[in-house]
Design an enzyme around this catalytic site. Structure first.
Site, PDB file in Angstrom:
ATOM      1  CG  HIS A  26      44.120  43.308  33.963  1.00 57.48           C
ATOM      2  ND1 HIS A  26      45.001  44.379  33.292  1.00 57.48           N
ATOM      3  CD2 HIS A  26      42.553  44.288  34.473  1.00 57.48           C
ATOM      4  CE1 HIS A  26      45.010  45.338  33.316  1.00 57.48           C
ATOM      5  NE2 HIS A  26      43.791  45.893  33.954  1.00 57.48           N
ATOM      6  CD  GLU A  27      38.777  44.604  33.988  1.00 57.52           C
ATOM      7  OE1 GLU A  27      38.687  45.168  34.845  1.00 57.52           O
ATOM      8  OE2 GLU A  27      39.964  44.940  33.238  1.00 57.52           O
ATOM      9  CG  HIS A  54      40.966  46.499  38.322  1.00 58.67           C
ATOM     10  ND1 HIS A  54      41.850  46.672  38.867  1.00 58.67           N
ATOM     11  CD2 HIS A  54      41.250  46.595  37.018  1.00 58.67           C
ATOM     12  CE1 HIS A  54      42.754  47.287  37.986  1.00 58.67           C
ATOM     13  NE2 HIS A  54      42.697  46.675  36.496  1.00 58.67           N
ATOM     14  CG  ASP A 100      44.133  49.428  34.977  1.00 61.74           C
ATOM     15  OD1 ASP A 100      42.408  50.030  35.371  1.00 61.74           O
ATOM     16  OD2 ASP A 100      44.126  48.612  34.555  1.00 61.74           O
TER      17      ASP A 100
END
Length: 389
Positions: A84-85, A88, A179
């Site tokens: 997930h990170e 980004h 987010d």
């Protein structure tokens, strides 16, 4: 791909600073440090203990190994958080932003990106890709769970699917610091053209989400017929506090950033005297006073700057020694990051100073001519005056 219309897109990545205290580097992704905090160990242990009874049901008699299996599940779960990170971070890099680190902590993860988004679409894509990645991981795990025979592995994959789907959906809640709050900010920014107003709107969204979360234990039983446990109440309180403080901090930063455009380096610069490196300090100070210059820069025979004379070092030098000491003895040599464009301003100025902390910076014109010296003390005074104004 980096946007060629953005000047910052061509900037080199910021040099790595010291690792934050209480973190451990476990590797890197695309050149970005991956860190874990000590709180991660706590949450991994809690997941291990919480998952152990389910493991015992599926495979009795494991004894202490059920906690080991629970810890392995915690590691796999946080690997999905890392995905997930990382999404980004990679999108931010593709859009031309520097990424300092990815940190896994008690509440999930955090990606540290240099500077604020320069365009609404950048904010949107950097933000939305994280929840979409979690939902994709959850969907893949859910599909895989139908292909795996009943047993411990299937239970773990089902739990992984459920966790990622929940993470993805909850992160799309339209309130900062989630987010979804950044997605809302991007949409409002794009529609209104005002980034600071968009941050305030998304911040209020985060505050409302926090209040709704804190109220949930009071209405949980009437709505779904399930009485909240003490753990439910504690978890809701922690998450609600996280949302409220994160939203409030984002709103405060937005108010400060709204005043940053008034912070311009050029008018803050001190008049500068250039002298050769071997000139006695006493003579350099005399010439500076005569020229009413607030700073001294040493230059090479060809006129290129060699260093900035430290005001603190000059003040500390006894006057009777100054005639016998070369000015180079109290000069900080020019290094990367100590020379800034004379027109640097606003958030770009603050970011440049935070990347390379120093007491003074040399301001130069586009043609390379020296304009003056910028003192961080002067910047700090101007920043506080703007923030209070």
């Amino acid at each position: 791909m980096p946007d060629p219309t953005d000047p910052a897109a061509a900037e080199p990545p910021a040099p790595r600073g010291p690792r934050p205290p209480g973190t451990l580097r476990i590797g890197s992704i695309a050149g970005i440090d991956v860190l874990i905090t000590s709180s991660w160990i706590i949450v991994a242990a809690l997941i291990s203990v919480g998952f152990a009874p389910r493991i015992e049901i599926e495979q009795p008699g494991l004894g202490v190994w059920k906690y080991v299996a629970g810890f392995v599940f915690a590691v796999v779960l946080y690997l999905s958080v890392l995905l997930h990170e990382a999404s980004h971070a990679i999108v931010a890099q593709r859009l031309g932003y520097g990424v300092t680190s990815i940190t896994l902590h008690f509440l999930g993860g955090m990606t540290e990106i240099d500077g604020a988004s320069r365009r609404p679409r950048h904010e949107f894509w950097i933000a939305v890709v994280g929840p979409l990645t979690s939902i994709a991981v959850g969907a893949v795990a859910l599909g895989a769970s139908f292909l795996i025979p009943d047993g411990l592995v299937q239970v773990a994959i089902e739990a992984l699917a459920a966790a990622n789907l929940v993470i993805g959906v909850l992160n799309l809640v339209p309130g900062l610091p989630l987010d979804g709050g950044r997605v809302l900010k991007a949409l409002v920014w794009g529609a209104s053209g005002n980034q600071h107003r968009a941050t305030l709107v998304a911040g209020w969204g985060g505050r409302l989400a926090a209040l709704a979360l804190l109220v949930w234990p009071l209405v949980q039983e009437p709505l779904i017929g399930v009485e909240p446990t003490l753990m439910d109440i504690v978890l809701v309180f922690i998450l609600g506090l996280f949302l409220w403080t994160g939203a409030t901090a984002a709103m405060a930063h937005a108010r400060i950033r709204e005043r940053l455009p008034a912070l311009v380096a050029r008018p803050l610069a001190r008049r500068t005297l250039t002298v050769p490196e071997d000139l006695p300090l006493g003579e350099a100070v005399r010439r500076a006073q005569e020229a009413q210059a607030g700073s001294i820069v040493t230059i090479a025979p060809d006129g290129s700057p060699r260093g900035i004379v430290s005001e603190a070092a000059v003040t500390a030098m006894p006057e009777d020694r100054r005639p016998w000491v070369p000015v180079s003895a109290v000069t900080r040599a020019m290094e990367a990051g100590l020379s800034l464009p004379a027109d640097v301003a606003g958030e770009e100025l603050i970011l440049a100073i935070s990347r390379r902390p120093a007491e003074e910076y040399l301001l130069v014109e586009p043609d390379g001519q020296i304009y003056g010296v910028l003192s961080t003390a002067d910047v700090d005074r101007a920043f506080r005056a703007n923030a209070a104004g």
